[in-house]
Design an enzyme around this catalytic site. Structure first.
Site, PDB file in Angstrom:
ATOM      1  N   ASP A 122     -13.669 -10.932  -0.668  1.00 26.04           N
ATOM      2  CA  ASP A 122     -12.756 -12.079  -1.742  1.00 26.04           C
ATOM      3  C   ASP A 122     -12.923 -13.474  -2.621  1.00 26.04           C
ATOM      4  OD1 ASP A 122     -10.450 -12.349  -3.575  1.00 26.04           O
ATOM      5  OD2 ASP A 122      -9.306 -13.523  -2.513  1.00 26.04           O
ATOM      6  N   ASP A 164      -8.225 -12.549   2.216  1.00 33.47           N
ATOM      7  CA  ASP A 164      -6.808 -13.417   2.909  1.00 33.47           C
ATOM      8  C   ASP A 164      -5.544 -12.503   1.912  1.00 33.47           C
ATOM      9  OD1 ASP A 164      -7.022 -14.831   0.345  1.00 33.47           O
ATOM     10  OD2 ASP A 164      -5.817 -15.988   1.212  1.00 33.47           O
ATOM     11  N   ASP A 223      -5.358  -7.727  -0.668  1.00 34.23           N
ATOM     12  CA  ASP A 223      -6.711  -7.881  -0.279  1.00 34.23           C
ATOM     13  C   ASP A 223      -6.367  -6.396   0.841  1.00 34.23           C
ATOM     14  OD1 ASP A 223      -8.175  -9.446  -1.984  1.00 34.23           O
ATOM     15  OD2 ASP A 223      -7.728 -10.747  -0.815  1.00 34.23           O
TER      16      ASP A 223
END
Length: 623
Positions: free
Chosen positions: A324, A517, A521
């Site tokens: 991400d 994080d 996610d």
């Protein structure tokens, strides 16, 4: 050594002295004066029971519980058989050296546990609360959210919170593996388990103890050993079938040859006992879990929590990693770079955007409010409506305001002026009239480029980035870091879809990891073969869903833990090949009468000790 280990060592030493004395008497002919075999049997029984009574007790207890075939049973039957054919010294020696191996195993496991326990020696014993002008020490469990605690120099921080008074250097080594202290002052978030340096801090707690960083870490460590790798599960199943097979084989070896060939019962029973001692699967049963435990300990030393040996094994097979962007490869610290008005002043545009984001807790909204620099008058704001993947619609002063990306402008057919600056762009419109845009930038993390380079060096074939950000900003970050693929302008659900697409093209035994994080996610972390969460700044949901947690958010440690995992797998495989190879060779020699009881002891205890020593190497591994 603990008390139990010291007592075991004492029993071994006393039994060894007695055995040496008896064997010396036997070789000098003094034992011949005893004459009576039963008296000699009783004399040898003393050191045997002294060193092996607990093995016999465990064997009988397990039999009563229906668990017949284990190493305790094998040792008991083998040594009983040796006594039966009047090989008294060998019977005592087998039990003695088996207990030496057990002691060595206990010490090795204790050392492995201690390596984790020392790093994770973070559980606070008390919290200081000021009552009637003096400090009272209370159990951290009793402290409520919003309470003010005081942490004196040298004390461990008991609960997560925010510093409201004081300044100090915080030792975070127990959580992050980072030896350099971090400065903490008023307004800074602070985590339980760290050690306060020279200054006294007043901290307002933000979590109860059960939800705190320290409690979650301790829970992760305690549960790590319950999740076994495929190799461990194989060894457990192997031992379950292997032990009864060799026991039946030993019984047949003792009975069939004398019946078929005639006579020689004593010799064949002795061979069967040797066969049993050799076949004991101690080296495998001990060294394989110990190797994985050592690998988890080595990862803990660098501030990486691996939730089980199955995930450590999966890391060794990782060939694709998906990141991400925000908070993982970038700092997640958004700041307004430019305010570009069209039909108003900069101040008016910034105020309109700040009011529109008044109730939002998103980092981008926070950066706009920070740039505005004034208290947002919430009485001017109506009920906000989120438009998935595009932005928000909110009444401000009774007039509809839109804040979002280009998709939102196109969806509402608003004529707008595109912004090609580096970063995230928030377009602002009021009653379908374009007011301007605000450019917000997030910086790439220090060490992120090195992390990608390290991934390539450890054999990761593909590094991919997923983000909901616009393509131009994503491609700038991708180019800076040297990523293989980038997928931008994704909704949270699109990330799961993209990871599933990548999983479909993975080859057999290749694993895919996802590092993120944010709370959005969590579904992707669960879907990937290995979920890696940022522990310091990451959300609770992401940490809960992940299989591996980076305690200081340093993505460079992913490559390091991959090296540790591969070293662990290499050592485990070495132990399996070595143990099975030596045992197979000595088993054949024993069945043919070419190996005595001392050879059997080496094949059992010697191989176990060598395998344990090999497993402990991973604890000292430093990449």
């Amino acid at each position: 050594m603990n008390r139990k280990q010291k007592m075991m060592l004492l029993r071994i030493l006393v039994a060894l002295l007695l055995l040496v004395g008896l064997m010396a008497a036997e070789h000098t002919g003094l034992s011949e004066n005893i004459g009576n075999t039963w008296i000699l049997f009783v004399i040898y029984l003393i050191p045997y029971l002294l060193v092996g009574y607990d093995i016999i007790w465990k064997a009988f207890r397990n039999i009563s519980h229906g668990q017949v075939f284990d190493e305790n049973f094998l040792m008991m039957i083998a040594t009983f058989g040796a006594f039966g054919v009047k090989e008294y010294s060998e019977a005592v020696a087998v039990m003695l050296f088996y207990q030496v191996g057990e002691l060595f195993q206990s010490y090795a496991v204790g050392k492995s546990r201690k390596s984790i326990a020392d790093m994770m020696d973070i559980c606070p014993e008390y919290a200081n609360i000021e009552m009637d002008g003096r400090l009272e020490q209370v159990d951290p469990d009793e402290v409520e959210i919003g309470s003010v605690i005081i942490v004196k120099p040298g004390e461990r921080i008991p609960l997560d919170g925010v510093v409201i008074e004081g300044e100090s250097l915080i030792d975070t080594a127990a959580l992050t593996g980072e030896s350099v202290p971090r400065r903490a002052g008023v307004g800074d978030d602070i985590f339980s388990g760290c050690v306060n340096g020279a200054g006294t801090l007043k901290i307002k707690t933000t979590k109860e103890f059960d939800d705190s960083t320290v409690a979650k870490i301790l829970e992760l460590v305690e549960n790590a050993s319950s999740k076994k790798a495929k190799v461990e599960n194989f060894i457990t199943k192997f031992a379950r079938y292997y032990t009864p097979v060799v026991t039946i084989g030993a019984a047949l070896l003792a009975v069939l040859p004398p019946l078929i060939l005639g006579g020689g019962w004593s010799e064949w029973i002795q061979r069967a006992c040797i066969f049993l001692v050799i076949s004991c699967p101690c080296a495998l049963v001990i060294s394989v879990p110990l190797g994985f435990f050592g690998g988890i300990g080595a990862a803990s030393k660098i501030g990486v929590l691996v939730k089980g040996s199955n995930y450590l094994e999966a890391l060794a097979e990782m060939t694709t990693i998906v990141f991400d962007k925000t908070g993982t490869l970038t700092k997640g610290e958004f700041k307004v770079q430019e305010v570009l008005p069209v039909d108003c002043t900069k101040e008016e545009l910034l105020e309109l955007a700040a009011l529109g984001e008044g109730y939002s807790t998103h980092p981008i909204a926070g950066s706009i409010k920070d740039a505005y620099g004034k208290e947002v008058d919430v009485s001017r704001i109506g009920q906000a409506k989120e438009i998935a993947g595009q932005g928000i619609c909110v009444p401000v002063d009774g007039r509809e305001v839109l804040l979002g990306n280009e998709k939102l402008m196109k969806e509402r057919q608003i004529r707008y002026r595109p912004c090609n600056g580096e970063g995230t762009v928030v377009y602002v419109a009021r009653e379908n009239h374009f007011m301007g845009c605000i450019l917000i930038a997030d910086k790439v993390k220090e060490g992120a480029a090195q992390a990608i380079k390290d991934m390539k060096q450890v054999g990761v074939k593909k590094c991919v980035m997923l983000t909901g950000d616009r393509r131009e900003a994503a491609e700038i970050v991708s180019g800076e870091l040297g990523l293989d693929e980038v997928h931008a302008e994704l909704l949270p659900g699109d990330k799961v879809t993209k990871v599933e697409e990548l999983l479909k093209i993975q080859k057999h035994r290749e694993k895919l990891a996802f590092a993120g994080d944010g709370i959005n996610d969590a579904p992707v972390l669960t879907r990937a073969d290995i979920g890696i969460a940022m522990g310091s700044m990451g959300s609770d949901a992401a940490i809960e869903a992940a299989d591996v947690v980076l305690m200081d958010d340093d993505v460079r440690k992913i490559a390091r833990v991959v090296r540790i995992s591969r070293k662990t797998l290499k050592i485990v495989k070495q132990n399996i090949v070595f143990a099975l190879g030596v045992k197979a060779l000595v088993l054949i020699l024993g069945a043919l009468g070419m190996a005595n009881m001392w050879g059997a002891v080496f094949a059992d205890v010697g191989v176990s000790v060598i395998a344990i020593l090999n497993s402990m190497r991973v604890l000292c591994y430093n990449d």
